[in-house]
Each structure stands twice: as structure tokens, then as C-alpha cells.
Design an enzyme around this catalytic site. Structure first.
Site, PDB file in Angstrom:
ATOM      1  N   HIS A 234       0.750  -0.758  -0.109  1.00  0.00           N
ATOM      2  CA  HIS A 234       0.202  -0.277  -0.271  1.00  0.00           C
ATOM      3  C   HIS A 234       1.458   1.244  -0.212  1.00  0.00           C
ATOM      4  CE1 HIS A 234      -3.255   3.485   2.028  1.00  0.00           C
ATOM      5  NE2 HIS A 234      -3.402   2.640   1.071  1.00  0.00           N
TER       6      HIS A 234
ATOM      7  N   GLU B 135      -0.395   4.819   0.312  1.00  0.00           N
ATOM      8  CA  GLU B 135      -0.975   5.983   0.220  1.00  0.00           C
ATOM      9  C   GLU B 135       0.037   6.510   0.071  1.00  0.00           C
ATOM     10  OE1 GLU B 135      -4.100   6.963   0.545  1.00  0.00           O
ATOM     11  OE2 GLU B 135      -3.331   8.973   0.779  1.00  0.00           O
TER      12      GLU B 135
ATOM     13  N   HIS C  19      -6.629   4.116  -6.121  1.00  0.00           N
ATOM     14  CA  HIS C  19      -7.535   5.168  -5.897  1.00  0.00           C
ATOM     15  C   HIS C  19      -6.995   6.502  -5.801  1.00  0.00           C
ATOM     16  CE1 HIS C  19      -9.909   1.540  -2.876  1.00  0.00           C
ATOM     17  NE2 HIS C  19      -8.567   1.418  -4.274  1.00  0.00           N
TER      18      HIS C  19
ATOM     19  N   GLU D  59     -10.409   3.616  -8.668  1.00  0.00           N
ATOM     20  CA  GLU D  59     -11.138   3.824  -7.064  1.00  0.00           C
ATOM     21  C   GLU D  59     -11.883   4.438  -8.376  1.00  0.00           C
ATOM     22  OE1 GLU D  59     -12.944   4.561  -2.670  1.00  0.00           O
ATOM     23  OE2 GLU D  59     -10.643   5.786  -3.617  1.00  0.00           O
TER      24      GLU D  59
ATOM     25  N   GLU E  88     -15.943   2.076   0.858  1.00  0.00           N
ATOM     26  CA  GLU E  88     -16.082   2.933   1.977  1.00  0.00           C
ATOM     27  C   GLU E  88     -16.717   4.035   2.344  1.00  0.00           C
ATOM     28  OE1 GLU E  88     -12.007   4.686   0.794  1.00  0.00           O
ATOM     29  OE2 GLU E  88     -12.779   5.774  -0.292  1.00  0.00           O
TER      30      GLU E  88
HETATM   31  C1  NOJ Z   1      -8.592   6.639   0.354  1.00  0.00           C
HETATM   32  C2  NOJ Z   1      -8.887   4.583   0.017  1.00  0.00           C
HETATM   33  O1  NOJ Z   1      -9.590   5.076  -1.411  1.00  0.00           O
HETATM   34  C3  NOJ Z   1      -8.722   4.361   1.245  1.00  0.00           C
HETATM   35  O2  NOJ Z   1      -9.323   2.778  -0.143  1.00  0.00           O
HETATM   36  C4  NOJ Z   1      -7.875   3.935   1.808  1.00  0.00           C
HETATM   37  O3  NOJ Z   1      -8.109   3.269   2.090  1.00  0.00           O
HETATM   38  C5  NOJ Z   1      -7.468   5.531   2.607  1.00  0.00           C
HETATM   39  N1  NOJ Z   1      -7.138   6.326   0.898  1.00  0.00           N
HETATM   40  C6  NOJ Z   1      -6.337   5.490   3.064  1.00  0.00           C
HETATM   41  O4  NOJ Z   1      -5.223   5.679   2.135  1.00  0.00           O
HETATM   42 CA    CA Z   2     -11.218   7.141  -2.063  1.00  0.00          CA
END
Ligand code: NOJ
Ligand code: CA
Length: 700
Positions: free
Chosen positions: A411, A413, A481, A500, A506
């Protein structure tokens, strides 16, 4: 005298050459292209004799007094046909036919000595067209101020729309007449208060519409490369959409150097909603696969250390900072309080679960340093993508996963600090390769750094592309995403295994998704490519998962199973926490059985906003899987199994809503039954409000 002859010659040329028509291979779609007396190109589209796009203008305005709007004459016309069948690396079907008639119009501005090409492809299910800019002396570098591609509608259609926005698609879909968009824009915004639509009538693509006389019309784009993402601005007096590009920090739309071209602008049309969903027009308009070897690209079914953070049961961060509010819930995602989920013990538990139930991978979020202050701070140096928290043994956990036949999913981010991500990208991918990761979920939450750039501008489009191609060098698959909405690029770059770019599951934890959400997304967001929707939530009352969470997941449990079929993706998550799957092992069986790659797909029933029923055949067996998702009104689904091979016998396991199921007050009322069927069987199933059903069909 000389002038006179010249004018006459132009006129003659004009009468001969300045209006052209082209039909689809099945003759149902007719395209007209012409130049008006100012030399501006126009096009017009009809389907079975009905007008779809009224005569609409084309052209671009550029900086430094370069206008590519008018003053054109046609210097050459060439018409060709194309018919080829190709095999996607993964997909809804194993073979795709790409069959169109094409017209290439070379246009010249005589005075300025500039040439452009308009290329139109007419398919049986719609058209694609783009502007091409050949290499030439008088058009080399240029900057686009505005693309003025119009789509003039033939009526006040019903539209399934999201506010036009440069940074997010994570809105609830609005359903209204085109004339009502302006009046509804503020309520569309209020519900998503953090977002910033660019105008009162701006909408995003893929825009699905339905005309009063029953035509389904969809506008989107294909092959968005080195250009900014297109939205649509509606002139709601005349019902004319015009392309609205995403600007950069200086207000410029795209920086071009010839030879180059825009993405394809697409219009799909049918009088049968099912044909919208089976169209491959957008994939077909993308280039063939760019990679020689694609053996390393594999569909993935995964679980993850994720829903517990999304519901606020656990934290991404290892140590503490103050909480933030999202919707009604105060999220402690920055505050650990000893709840750090990506710890060795919990990750091992997920690896064991994945191995026991046949999943390919385990996503682990919150494994790396930086989550303490990643959100809302516009921090430049945020994550380094290589430093694990002390309780995440990256080497040991990957070895453990490998010993169990499972992979960890990385992951990244980025917190939208994109320059920071590019700074670390090489090392980040090397670390992945070193430990055996072959896929990464990337994320772009927040305002982009470089500050002032937007998620959908050309600069970011180029970033997503850079990451995708860089990842391919390391044989890594990408699930991005918050990235720009897909435009079929997964044909060319099939390591783009997920995206996404819309409101995913979510949001069920941040206030909820509308019950009809999944009856709309396949007509809108999924037109450009698969979505990592993360279905499979079995517990709807989220206060049972995380006491402070006031959200309700707006679905029955049976419908969650259907989404593995209706929301096509080669990357599917079983998103709930392990504990909830252990409570419903009989329902979980469907998620274990359902494939993520298909040889055939039949759209059985479809109406945007109401219901979608789809049957798909496993890529590697004779088994079929059916999913049906319906809106808040419920639906009686009637299907025929005539897609099965005649003469063969099958057993169908039907996972449906129970008699008293309802997404609000009785979502866990379900029924499982087995019946024998063959290709002559028919079936009717009552679906609860916000419900649906799933069927697995095994050859006997
Ligand atoms: C938004 C993403 O859509 C989600 O899946 C992710 O867990 C969070 N950001 C944190 O990165
Ligand atoms: Ca998102």
C-alpha cells in the site's frame, strides 16, 4: 480575375467535399461531418433514424493566438474499415471484436498553413473521434486554452450525473432531467461538502442519459494520455454539452507538441440498456497491449487489514495525533491508542485466513511510517514508502505469506504529495521486489503537491501513467485510488489491474451509499474500466464493528455477493473483517467460489438506477456465476438460463434475500437453495429493497 477564379474553385471544392457521411458496420448509426461557411467542423449522429447528437461544433482554442476553431477547408478524406478480434490479458470476455468504419478528415487552415486531422470511428454501438496534430512547421508547441467539442442533445434527457470536479468523483450520483442539474447542483455539493464543482451545470463523464423515446446515450473518453481529463459543461437553455478540460495551476488545459493527439471522445448509443453494459467501444479505442510479456499480470482476489481502519475500529497510525471528523463520525485514524492494525499478529491472522479460504493476497494498510500526520496537512515530505512501523516485520511477514501460498499487497498512500512519491518511487518498487510483492494499491487523498495542480489535470495524468509504466518494469500491478477516472487504458497497460475513482464501499462507513448506487456505477464509472469497489460487507450495523460508528451499510447481505459479478473487476476484495465472515460461512462460500476472470459475459437485465443482472462464465471452467443488484424499491428478476450449453446439466446454488429482507431493517435475512437447471430453465427471484441475489452454477 485571379481572386475570382480562386473563390470559385474553393466553392466548388466546398460543395463536393465539405459534407461527409459514414455508417456503422450494421448501418444503424449514421455520422455526418461537415464544415460551416466559417470553416468550422461540425458532426451529427443518429441511431436507427433517431437523432442522438444534433449538429455539434468541434475545435480548440490555444494560446498565442492559435485558433483551431475555424478557417478550415478539407484537404483530404480517407475512409477505411477495420475488423479484428483480440484477446485481453484479463476481462469480461476472452475475445473482443473491434469492428468499425473510419473517416479521416485532413483539415487545413490555408492562411496559417496549419493542418489538423479529425478521425472518427463508427461502431455498431457508438462513435469515437479525436483531434490529431501532425508534425508541421507552423504548429509545433502549443498550449490548449479550451477544447470546444460540443455534444448537442436532442431533448431534456434523464441523466445520471456527478458534479463536475477537478479533484474527485466520490459523489453520490444525482438522477434528474438535464434542465434540473442547475437547481440540484447545490444539494449535490452539500452532501459532499468538502468538494468543489467547477460550475453550476458541469458534470463528469462517463455520463449516462436516457431520452424520452428510450435511447440510452453515454458520453465519455478513451485513451486519456498526456492530456487533461474532460468533463462536460451544459448550456441548459439549448441542451448543448461542451468539453471542459481540467486546468493546471496556471489555468492552462494541455501542453502539446506535434505530432500528438487528444484522447478519443466517445458517444455510445442503444435502445437496449444491456448493450451499454456489454459495449467494448472504449477498450477498442485504446491501443493494443504495450507489453511483450504479460505472464506476470494475474487477476487477484484479496482480503485486507483495511475495513477495521475504515470503520474506525483500528488505526493506520502506530502513534498518536488528534482525531478528525468525517461525516457524523469522529475518526481516530491518526490516533493509535494501541489500535495499530498492521501489526505482526493481526497480519498473520489475515494471511492464515487468506490461505485457508483460497485468496491470492492480503492488503495491509498502515504498515509504514507517516500515518501520524498524513491527512489534511499538505505535508510535502510525508511517507518514504520503505520504512515499516516497528510492529510490522516486512521480511518475516512476506516469508510467512509465501510459505502459505499467499502474497502481501503493498500500500502506497501518497497523501497526494506526488512529488514526494516520485522522489521515492524507485526505492519503493525495489523494496517490493526484494520482498516478493507483485501488486500495490496507491492512493492520492488530499490536495495535490505540487500545490495548485488537480487530480485530473495533465500533470497528474502523466504521473499516473509514469507510475504504471515504471511499475511494469518491476512486474508490479497497480490499483490506484483517487486517481483519474479510467478510459480503457488497461487494454494497453494491463498491469492497471484496478482503480477506484468513484464512491466506493468505504463511504458505507462514512454515512452510506444510496441503495441504487451499484445499479448506476456500471453505466458510469465502470465504462472506462474496472473498479476496486471492495464489496463483501456482511455486517451492516457498523456500530457492531466499531462502537462509535453511526453508519449503516445500505444493502442486504445477498446483494453484497451479487456485486462480485455485477461490478466487474479482475481485482476483487472480500472487504469485511474476518470475524464477520466467520459468522456467515454459508454465504462466504460464494465469495470463495466466484472467479475474477471470465471467458464470457451476458447482461441479462439492466436499467440504470433500478436493477442489473449479469451472468459470467469462469475463464477456466464451464461454471457460470450470476449476480443481481437492485435499488431501494426491490425487483422481481426473471432470467432464462439459455446461456448454458444445451444438453448439459448443472447445479445452481442460489444465494438470495430472505422473504422479509430489507436493506434498512432486515439485511441479514437470506436464503440459500440448490436447484438443478439446464439451458431451457427459467427462474424468477424476488429481490428485497436494496437487495439482490447471486447464483453459482456448476456443471454436473
Ligand atoms: C482512501 C482509499 O480509497 C482507501 O481505500 C484507503 O484506505 C484510504 N484512502 C487510506 O489510504
Ligand atoms: Ca477513496
Amino acid at each position: 480575375m485571379k481572386t475570382y477564379f480562386f473563390a470559385l474553385a474553393t466553392l466548388a471544392l466546398g460543395m463536393n467535399l465539405q459534407a461527409e457521411e459514414l455508417f456503422s458496420p450494421d448501418n444503424q448509426i449514421k455520422l455526418n461531418v461537415d464544415l460551416d461557411n466559417q470553416g468550422r467542423p461540425f458532426y451529427e449522429l443518429s441511431y436507427k433514424g433517431k437523432e442522438v447528437i444534433k449538429r455539434s461544433g468541434l475545435g480548440l482554442e490555444c494560446k498565442e493566438n492559435i485558433s483551431l476553431m475555424n478557417g478550415f477547408s478539407i484537404s483530404n478524406i480517407s475512409k477505411t474499415s477495420f475488423d479484428e478480434t483480440w484477446a485481453p490479458v484479463w476481462g469480461e470476455v476472452k475475445e473482443i471484436r473491434n469492428n468499425y468504419n473510419e473517416i479521416e478528415l485532413s483539415l487545413t487552415q490555408k492562411k496559417e498553413k496549419r493542418d489538423i486531422v479529425l478521425r472518427f470511428r463508427v461502431y455498431n454501438d457508438g462513435i469515437g473521434f479525436r483531434y490529431e496534430f501532425p508534425e508541421q512547421k507552423n504548429l509545433n508547441y502549443f498550449v490548449i486554452k479550451a477544447e470546444r467539442t460540443q455534444f448537442a442533445m436532442n431533448g431534456d434527457h434523464k441523466a445520471f450525473w456527478l458534479p463536475g470536479d477537478y479533484d474527485t468523483q466520490e459523489y453520490s450520483t444525482m438522477i434528474s432531467k438535464l434542465s434540473e442539474i442547475r437547481g440540484l447542483m447545490s444539494s449535490a455539493i452539500t452532501e459532499n461538502s468538502s468538494q468543489t464543482p467547477f460550475s453550476e451545470t458541469g458534470v463528469q463523464t462517463a455520463l449516462q442519459m436516457k431520452s424520452d423515446d428510450g435511447l440510452y446515450i453515454n458520453i465519455h473518453e478513451a485513451a486519456l494520455i498526456n492530456y487533461s481529463c474532460m468533463s462536460l459543461d451544459l448550456d441548459d437553455k439549448n441542451m448543448i454539452f461542451e468539453s471542459h478540460l481540467t486546468p493546471d495551476v496556471q489555468g492552462n488545459m494541455a501542453y502539446m507538441q506535434t505530432p500528438c493527439n487528444t484522447p478519443w471522445r466517445t458517444v455510445m448509443v442503444s435502445d437496449d440498456a444491456r448493450e451499454m453494459l456489454s459495449s467494448k467501444l472504449i477498450l477498442n479505442l485504446n491501443d493494443p497491449c504495450a507489453y511483450d510479456n504479460t505472464e506476470w499480470i494475474k487477476p487477484i482476489k484479496y482480503v485486507g487489514v483495511w475495513w477495521e481502519m475504515i470503520t474506525n475500529k483500528a488505526s493506520w497510525a502506530y502513534c498518536d495525533l488528534p482525531a478528525v471528523k468525517i461525516g457524523e463520525t469522529k475518526f481516530d485514524m491518526l490516533t493509535s491508542n494501541g489500535r495499530h492494525a498492521a501489526n505482526n499478529e493481526n497480519v498473520r491472522r489475515y494471511i492464515d485466513f487468506a490461505a485457508t479460504h483460497g485468496f491470492d493476497a492480503v492488503l495491509v494498510e498502515g504498515w509504514n511510517v507517516g500515518w501520524e500526520d498524513w491527512f489534511g496537512k499538505s505535508k510535502d515530505y510525508v511517507f518514504d514508502f520503505v520504512t515499516p512501523y516497528p510492529d510490522f516485520d516486512i521480511k518475516g511477514l512476506n516469508e510467512y505469506a509465501k510459505s502459505k501460498g499467499v502474497k502481501l499487497m503493498m500500500h502506497h498512500e501518497t497523501s497526494a504529495s506526488v512529488r514526494n512519491y516520485e522522489r521515492h518511487l524507485d526505492n519503493a518498487f525495489k523494496l517490493m521486489v526484494e520482498h516478493g510483492y507483485n501488486s500495490v494499491k496507491t492512493g492520492y487523498v488530499g490536495n495535490i503537491i505540487p500545490r495548485g495542480e488537480y487530480h485530473y489535470g495533465q500533470w497528474m495524468v502523466n504521473h499516473y501513467q509514469y507510475v504504471l509504466e515504471k511499475a511494469a518494469e518491476h512486474k508490479i500491478m497497480i490499483n490506484a485510488h483517487e486517481a483519474v477516472r479510467p478510459t480503457g487504458l488497461c487494454r494497453t497497460y494491463p498491469n492497471l489491474i484496478g482503480n477506484e475513482s468513484a464512491r466506493g464501499t468505504e463511504y458505507e462507513s462514512f454515512g452510506g451509499n444510496n441503495p441504487d448506487h451499484t445499479t448506476i456505477l456500471p453505466f458510469t464509472r465502470l465504462m472506462g474500466g474496472p473498479m476496486d469497489y471492495t464489496p463483501g460487507i456482511f455486517e451492516q450495523n457498523l456500530s457492531k464493528v466499531s462502537p462509535d460508528n453511526k453508519s449503516w451499510v445500505n444493502t442486504t447481505i445477498a446483494r453484497q455477493l451479487a456485486l462480485y459479478v455485477t461490478m466487474y473487476s479482475p481485482l476483487q476484495m472480500a472487504a469485511d473483517i474476518i470475524e464477520n465472515y466467520e459468522r456467515f460461512p454459508d454465504m462466504f462460500q460464494f465469495i470463495k467460489d466466484v472467479p475474477v476472470d471470465w471467458q464470457d459475459t451476458k447482461i441479462l437485465e439492466a436499467e440504470p438506477g433500478d436493477y442489473i443482472t449479469i451472468a459470467r462464465k469462469d475463464k477456466n471452467s464451464e461454471n457460470w456465476f450470476v449476480g443481481c443488484t437492485v435499488d431501494e424499491n426491490g425487483y422481481n428478476s426473471t432470467i432464462s438460463f439459455n446461456f448454458l450449453t444445451p444438453g448439459k446439466k448443472y447445479e445452481a446454488t442460489i444465494y438470495s434475500d430472505g422473504k422479509n429482507a430489507h436493506y434498512r431493517n432486515n439485511p441479514q435475512d437470506y436464503q440459500i437453495k440448490k436447484i438443478k437447471i439446464n439451458s431451457k430453465s427459467k427462474y424468477t427471484q424476488k429481490c428485497a429493497p436494496g437487495g439482490g441475489y447471486a447464483i453459482s452454477i456448476i456443471e454436473l
